[in-house]
Write a protein that holds these residues in place. Structure first.
Motif, PDB file in Angstrom:
ATOM      1  N   SER A  55     -22.254 125.973 -10.791  1.00  0.00           N
ATOM      2  CA  SER A  55     -21.855 127.298 -11.300  1.00  0.00           C
ATOM      3  C   SER A  55     -20.389 127.596 -11.017  1.00  0.00           C
ATOM      4  CB  SER A  55     -22.781 128.420 -10.827  1.00  0.00           C
ATOM      5  OG  SER A  55     -23.103 128.275  -9.493  1.00  0.00           O
ATOM      6  N   THR A  56     -19.832 127.017  -9.942  1.00  0.00           N
ATOM      7  CA  THR A  56     -18.391 127.140  -9.705  1.00  0.00           C
ATOM      8  C   THR A  56     -17.626 126.508 -10.871  1.00  0.00           C
ATOM      9  OG1 THR A  56     -18.620 127.122  -7.303  1.00  0.00           O
ATOM     10  CG2 THR A  56     -16.486 126.476  -8.176  1.00  0.00           C
ATOM     11  N   ILE A  57     -18.049 125.307 -11.266  1.00  0.00           N
ATOM     12  CA  ILE A  57     -17.392 124.642 -12.409  1.00  0.00           C
ATOM     13  C   ILE A  57     -17.563 125.503 -13.665  1.00  0.00           C
ATOM     14  CG2 ILE A  57     -17.337 122.588 -13.881  1.00  0.00           C
ATOM     15  CD1 ILE A  57     -18.470 120.986 -11.491  1.00  0.00           C
ATOM     16  N   ASN A  58     -18.767 126.018 -13.871  1.00  0.00           N
ATOM     17  CA  ASN A  58     -19.033 126.819 -15.073  1.00  0.00           C
ATOM     18  C   ASN A  58     -18.178 128.080 -15.159  1.00  0.00           C
ATOM     19  OD1 ASN A  58     -20.744 125.082 -16.384  1.00  0.00           O
ATOM     20  ND2 ASN A  58     -22.625 126.004 -15.585  1.00  0.00           N
ATOM     21  N   ARG A  59     -17.918 128.712 -14.003  1.00  0.00           N
ATOM     22  CA  ARG A  59     -17.048 129.893 -14.024  1.00  0.00           C
ATOM     23  C   ARG A  59     -15.670 129.524 -14.540  1.00  0.00           C
ATOM     24  NH1 ARG A  59     -19.623 131.347  -9.463  1.00  0.00           N
ATOM     25  NH2 ARG A  59     -18.017 130.531  -8.066  1.00  0.00           N
ATOM     26  N   PHE A  65     -14.865 128.192 -23.273  1.00  0.00           N
ATOM     27  CA  PHE A  65     -16.109 128.190 -24.046  1.00  0.00           C
ATOM     28  C   PHE A  65     -16.903 126.905 -23.853  1.00  0.00           C
ATOM     29  CE2 PHE A  65     -13.248 131.026 -26.378  1.00  0.00           C
ATOM     30  CZ  PHE A  65     -13.987 132.196 -26.305  1.00  0.00           C
ATOM     31  N   MET A  66     -16.936 126.456 -22.593  1.00  0.00           N
ATOM     32  CA  MET A  66     -17.730 125.270 -22.290  1.00  0.00           C
ATOM     33  C   MET A  66     -18.645 125.593 -21.130  1.00  0.00           C
ATOM     34  SD  MET A  66     -14.865 122.365 -22.729  1.00  0.00           S
ATOM     35  CE  MET A  66     -15.901 120.938 -22.558  1.00  0.00           C
ATOM     36  N   GLN A  67     -19.670 124.766 -20.972  1.00  0.00           N
ATOM     37  CA  GLN A  67     -20.653 125.035 -19.920  1.00  0.00           C
ATOM     38  C   GLN A  67     -21.442 123.765 -19.619  1.00  0.00           C
ATOM     39  OE1 GLN A  67     -24.099 127.478 -21.006  1.00  0.00           O
ATOM     40  NE2 GLN A  67     -23.450 128.945 -19.448  1.00  0.00           N
ATOM     41  N   ILE A  68     -21.705 123.542 -18.318  1.00  0.00           N
ATOM     42  CA  ILE A  68     -22.632 122.463 -17.958  1.00  0.00           C
ATOM     43  C   ILE A  68     -24.025 123.065 -18.048  1.00  0.00           C
ATOM     44  CG2 ILE A  68     -23.458 120.921 -16.142  1.00  0.00           C
ATOM     45  CD1 ILE A  68     -20.605 120.972 -14.977  1.00  0.00           C
ATOM     46  N   ARG A  69     -24.872 122.476 -18.879  1.00  0.00           N
ATOM     47  CA  ARG A  69     -26.227 122.996 -19.048  1.00  0.00           C
ATOM     48  C   ARG A  69     -27.243 122.008 -18.532  1.00  0.00           C
ATOM     49  NH1 ARG A  69     -26.617 125.987 -24.663  1.00  0.00           N
ATOM     50  NH2 ARG A  69     -25.553 127.895 -24.055  1.00  0.00           N
ATOM     51  N   LYS A  70     -28.335 122.560 -18.028  1.00  0.00           N
ATOM     52  CA  LYS A  70     -29.423 121.736 -17.521  1.00  0.00           C
ATOM     53  C   LYS A  70     -30.532 121.755 -18.571  1.00  0.00           C
ATOM     54  CE  LYS A  70     -32.300 121.666 -13.346  1.00  0.00           C
ATOM     55  NZ  LYS A  70     -32.483 122.386 -12.075  1.00  0.00           N
ATOM     56  N   GLY A  71     -31.128 120.614 -18.832  1.00  0.00           N
ATOM     57  CA  GLY A  71     -32.237 120.551 -19.776  1.00  0.00           C
ATOM     58  C   GLY A  71     -33.290 119.610 -19.234  1.00  0.00           C
ATOM     59  N   ILE A  72     -34.449 119.627 -19.861  1.00  0.00           N
ATOM     60  CA  ILE A  72     -35.573 118.832 -19.372  1.00  0.00           C
ATOM     61  C   ILE A  72     -35.902 117.747 -20.385  1.00  0.00           C
ATOM     62  CG2 ILE A  72     -38.018 118.959 -18.716  1.00  0.00           C
ATOM     63  CD1 ILE A  72     -36.128 120.427 -16.775  1.00  0.00           C
ATOM     64  N   SER A  73     -36.073 116.513 -19.921  1.00  0.00           N
ATOM     65  CA  SER A  73     -36.478 115.439 -20.826  1.00  0.00           C
ATOM     66  C   SER A  73     -37.895 115.691 -21.311  1.00  0.00           C
ATOM     67  CB  SER A  73     -36.426 114.092 -20.093  1.00  0.00           C
ATOM     68  OG  SER A  73     -37.338 113.201 -20.690  1.00  0.00           O
ATOM     69  N   ALA A  82     -25.779 118.231 -19.217  1.00  0.00           N
ATOM     70  CA  ALA A  82     -24.814 117.863 -20.251  1.00  0.00           C
ATOM     71  C   ALA A  82     -23.780 118.974 -20.362  1.00  0.00           C
ATOM     72  CB  ALA A  82     -25.515 117.670 -21.592  1.00  0.00           C
ATOM     73  N   VAL A  83     -22.555 118.587 -20.745  1.00  0.00           N
ATOM     74  CA  VAL A  83     -21.497 119.571 -20.960  1.00  0.00           C
ATOM     75  C   VAL A  83     -21.579 120.021 -22.414  1.00  0.00           C
ATOM     76  CG1 VAL A  83     -19.030 120.025 -20.874  1.00  0.00           C
ATOM     77  CG2 VAL A  83     -20.062 118.449 -19.234  1.00  0.00           C
ATOM     78  N   VAL A  84     -21.731 121.320 -22.607  1.00  0.00           N
ATOM     79  CA  VAL A  84     -21.916 121.862 -23.951  1.00  0.00           C
ATOM     80  C   VAL A  84     -20.698 122.672 -24.349  1.00  0.00           C
ATOM     81  CG1 VAL A  84     -23.383 123.371 -25.353  1.00  0.00           C
ATOM     82  CG2 VAL A  84     -24.392 121.993 -23.542  1.00  0.00           C
TER      83      VAL A  84
END
Length: 237
Positions: A55-59, A65-73, A82-84
């Motif tokens: 979340s530090t990176i995301n701030r 307009f980018m974000q590291i997102r977590k997803g489930i396989s 993944a970076v979105v």
């Protein structure tokens, strides 16, 4: 202190760089990478603080307009990161990497997958589309090559001649899919993220990811729908 936590360090930058070059990173790899980056750049490391670290990176990514997102396989229920790019609402990220005709084949493949019952499209059905493309007709051999590239680039996954969307694709395109396929795109009743490979209740129509189905019905002899309570008629994976 919280002030320290909010600072972007070389460890954060290194982590982000690797994540971007991977395209998608499995959860246990991300945890190893977190440790490696902190130790390499002599930054305080706590094994249970990966989410804070991200979340530090995301701030810092927010203004870009980018974000590291977590997803489930959808195969095994494991977490992936993944970076979105949030600015690219369309399939623009792909537009710089593929030709117009390749993108058309991808979109048509995506249609087949999302409109299918179980989240898969057979190579036969996809290759039959190849000579109906508007941009120009594509030979089967060509189309097979293009599909291979989409699998290598982690937009599609393939199992025994059946194609589905790769976890990376689902993370990056969740918003796109939910807005472009409003009538058919389902969120999983259990984890509330987009479900492509899913089982659907025959009575009320809710969908559930296969790993979520497995978890939810574990140890139940008579599975009933979590929403309408009717008997769950699909085979539990």
């Amino acid at each position: 202190s919280t002030v320290m936590a909010a600072q972007m360090t070389d460890a954060h930058r290194r982590f982000l760089q690797v994540l971007m070059s991977n395209g998608i990173t499995e959860g246990s790899e991300a945890r190893k990478l977190h440790q490696h980056c902190c130790e390499t750049d002599k930054v305080y490391y706590a094994h249970d603080k990966l989410d804070d670290f991200i979340s530090t990176i995301n701030r810092h990514l927010q203004p870009l307009f980018m974000q590291i997102r977590k997803g489930i396989s959808e195969d095994d229920g494991r977490a992936h990161y993944a970076v979105v790019n949030l600015a690219e609402t369309e399939v623009t990220k792909m537009a710089s990497d593929y030709t117009e005709i390749e993108l058309e084949l991808f979109r048509k493949t995506m249609d087949l997958i999302i409109l299918s019952e179980n989240g898969f499209a057979s190579s036969t059905d996809i290759l039959n589309l190849a000579d109906q493309l508007k941009t120009k007709k594509m030979k089967k051999k060509e189309a097979e090559q293009v599909l291979k590239v989409f699998v290598e680039d982690k937009w599609l996954s393939e199992k025994n001649g059946e194609y589905t969307l790769h976890t990376r694709c689902i993370i990056e395109m969740e918003q796109y899919i939910l807005s472009n396929y409003q009538d058919v795109a389902r969120k999983c009743n259990i984890c509330h993220s987009l479900a492509i490979q899913s089982q659907v209740c025959e009575s009320c129509g809710i969908g559930m990811h296969l790993p979520c189905v497995r978890k939810y019905f574990r140890g139940q002899t008579e599975p009933h729908c979590p929403k309408c309570n009717e008997f769950w008629s699909c085979d539990i994976p």
